[in-house]
Write an enzyme that holds these catalytic residues in place. Structure first.
Site, PDB file in Angstrom:
ATOM      1  N   ASP A 241       0.840  -1.194   0.000  1.00  0.00           N
ATOM      2  CA  ASP A 241       0.000   0.000   0.000  1.00  0.00           C
ATOM      3  C   ASP A 241       0.883   1.254   0.000  1.00  0.00           C
ATOM      4  OD1 ASP A 241      -2.530   1.197   0.024  1.00  0.00           O
ATOM      5  OD2 ASP A 241      -2.567   1.347   2.217  1.00  0.00           O
TER       6      ASP A 241
ATOM      7  N   ASN B 204     -10.195   0.293   0.010  1.00  0.00           N
ATOM      8  CA  ASN B 204      -9.217   0.102   1.081  1.00  0.00           C
ATOM      9  C   ASN B 204      -9.827   0.415   2.444  1.00  0.00           C
ATOM     10  OD1 ASN B 204      -7.556   0.047  -1.221  1.00  0.00           O
ATOM     11  ND2 ASN B 204      -5.818   0.800  -0.012  1.00  0.00           N
TER      12      ASN B 204
HETATM   13 ZN    ZN Z   1      -4.537   4.885   0.890  1.00  0.00          ZN
END
Ligand code: ZN
Length: 287
Positions: free
Chosen positions: A94, A240
């Site tokens: 990420d 997310n």
């Molecule tokens: Zn993010």
């Protein structure tokens, strides 16, 4: 159909690529959950939730976990879980901060890397994203890029201004960067929202109309369910979630700490995370 990408089957056969799970999301008009992982108990709870809902999962290692020295441990945990489960698992980086960090993750067996160059000048974002795509695709790993920096605080990285993605930049970017997913700033923010977020759905629809790769919504914590549903209808294929999962886990620890039952504490924390993850999966899957 593009050229067939070579795959290092010996390393990533148990894991699935981002490109593969996003194809499922495209075909079904749903979004695949991208859940942040930080320890051993979290991914165990998340995979159980994914199994209960029969849904592929993207397990993401963020900068907080990397700064805490957890990159290789978390990669090993996800690979072990992948060897024990039938649901597709993607091991994803990420907000990769540099080309070099994405290469480290290729070596650690990730099947997807995000390179976030959205805070750099556009030309630099293009150049670095191209380099990441070239290296990752050479070993069959997917790449997520970002345009229009997402505001809020995540893992100690803070961006104050809401940054709406520029449609002209989207068009230019996708013409020259062959990424597998694109995160766009549409008024979304990292962390828990204080008020109601103001998502620019028209801009999201306009991005999609340009023929982008599957779009990604960061900052899924605390966004009202109806807004998430609408974003998915308009082409978001990966959502997310980090902060909300961590909160659920910590609340489980807090509620049981007085009992001085070491494993009991983790059981409660995992149960909390499991239940929240199932709720998110059902939302993202349109159930
Ligand atoms: Zn993010």
């Amino acid at each position: 159909m593009g050229p067939r990408r070579p795959r290092r089957k010996d390393e990533i056969i148990l894991l699935t690529t981002l490109q593969e799970v996003l194809k499922i999301a495209e075909d079904t008009g749903t979004a695949i959950p991208a859940f942040n992982i930080d320890n051993l108990e979290g991914p165990e709870a998340l995979v159980e939730a994914g199994e209960a809902e029969n849904c592929p999962l993207i397990l993401t290692v963020g900068q907080g976990a990397i700064n805490a020295g957890q990159l290789w441990y978390l990669a090993d945990i996800v690979k072990r879980l992948a060897s024990q489960t039938k649901i597709p698992l993607v091991l994803h980086l990420d907000h990769g901060v540099s080309y070099e960090q994405t290469v480290l993750c290729l070596r650690a067996g990730f099947t997807s890397v995000m390179y976030d160059g959205s805070h750099h000048p556009f030309e630099e974002n293009v150049r670095e994203s191209q380099a990441v795509v070239r290296s990752a695709h050479a070993v069959g790993v997917s790449v997520e890029c970002e345009l229009g920096a997402i505001s809020g605080v995540e893992d100690g990285i803070s961006h104050k201004n809401v940054n709406l993605v520029d449609l002209q930049e989207v068009e230019q970017f996708i013409a020259v960067v062959d990424c597998d997913a694109l995160a766009v700033g549409i008024g979304n923010a990292h962390g828990m929202y204080q008020g109601t977020p103001n998502l620019d759905f028209d801009r999201l629809a306009a991005c999609r109309a340009l023929g982008t790769p599957p779009l990604v919504l960061h900052g899924g914590s605390g966004t009202p369910d109806d807004m998430i549903r609408k974003a998915i209808q308009l082409g978001i294929r990966k959502v997310n979630v980090a902060t909300e999962l961590r909160m659920a886990f910590m609340e489980g620890l807090e509620a049981t700490v007085g009992q001085r039952d070491f494993y009991g504490m983790y059981r409660q924390a995992k149960t909390n995370m499991y239940e929240l993850a199932r709720k998110k999966i059902r939302l993202f899957q349109g159930k």
